[in-house]
Design a protein around this motif. Structure first.
Motif, PDB file in Angstrom:
ATOM      1  N   ARG A   1       0.929  -1.186   0.017  1.00 28.24           N
ATOM      2  CA  ARG A   1       0.023   0.052   0.043  1.00 28.24           C
ATOM      3  C   ARG A   1       0.896   1.328   0.005  1.00 28.24           C
TER       4      ARG A   1
ATOM      5  N   SER B   1       0.000   0.801  -5.829  1.00 26.71           N
ATOM      6  CA  SER B   1       0.270  -0.231  -5.171  1.00 26.71           C
ATOM      7  C   SER B   1       1.582  -0.778  -5.399  1.00 26.71           C
TER       8      SER B   1
ATOM      9  N   THR C   1       4.666  -5.941   4.233  1.00 30.05           N
ATOM     10  CA  THR C   1       3.159  -5.158   4.034  1.00 30.05           C
ATOM     11  C   THR C   1       2.599  -5.866   5.452  1.00 30.05           C
TER      12      THR C   1
ATOM     13  N   VAL D   1      -0.663  -6.155   4.662  1.00 29.93           N
ATOM     14  CA  VAL D   1      -1.710  -6.601   3.935  1.00 29.93           C
ATOM     15  C   VAL D   1      -1.525  -8.199   3.922  1.00 29.93           C
TER      16      VAL D   1
END
Length: 178
Positions: free
Chosen positions: A47, A52, A73, A75
């Motif tokens: 992010r 991206s 990350t 994520v």
């Protein structure tokens, strides 16, 4: 090091700067500006404020750069990681030892044939999904099934290389991936 949070970027840089020349970027645009053929390893957040990290993977591919990439990350990996082409996937928070070991392993990986690097990427995607998804979710996803098939095919191809390589190095490169 491509990370939008300055404090995290500074921390990882401090961990690595004694042993490596660390370039940093806080945005996708900045990362594209400092990315060239002299870069060996990219630690990449998914992010970023202007896009991206996945987009930077596409840039690396488009420029045909021979660098290794670890996604670092917050994520959790989803089935889209199957097609991203990273070499490792670390979910934050990540401890110093893991960051340093990852960079060392990716630097070693540069010296191996393309089939070994492809095996490593496939294994990293597989391990990431297995850590994040339930067995039922994995069993019901066609992308994961195809990834497992590719993993087995690549494993067979790289066994000959592994047999002629220092066993300590092979264990270091492929720990946690099989």
């Amino acid at each position: 090091m491509v990370e939008d949070e300055q404090s995290v970027r500074d921390l990882y840089t401090a961990w690595l700067a004694d042993a490596y020349d660390v370039r940093t970027a806080g945005t996708l645009a900045d990362a594209r500006g400092v990315l060239d053929a002299s870069v060996d390893v990219v630690l990449l957040d998914r992010r970023l404020p202007d896009g991206s990290g996945d987009d930077l993977l596409a840039t690396i591919d488009d420029r045909r750069l021979d660098c290794r990439v670890a996604m670092v990350t917050g994520v959790e990996p989803d089935f889209d990681v199957v097609s991203l082409g990273f070499d490792d996937y670390l979910v934050k928070p990540v401890e110093r030892e893991r960051v340093v070991e990852t960079v060392e392993r990716l630097l070693d990986l540069r010296n191996y044939p393309a089939a070994v690097r492809a095996f490593y990427q496939t294994a990293a995607a597989k391990a990431s999904l297995e850590a994040a998804k339930s067995p039922d979710a994995l069993a019901s996803d066609d992308r994961y099934a195809a990834l497992c098939e590719e993993f087995e095919n690549l494993r067979e191809r790289v066994q000959a290389t592994a047999a002629t390589t220092d066993p300590v190095l092979v264990r270091a490169l492929f720990r946690d991936l099989a």
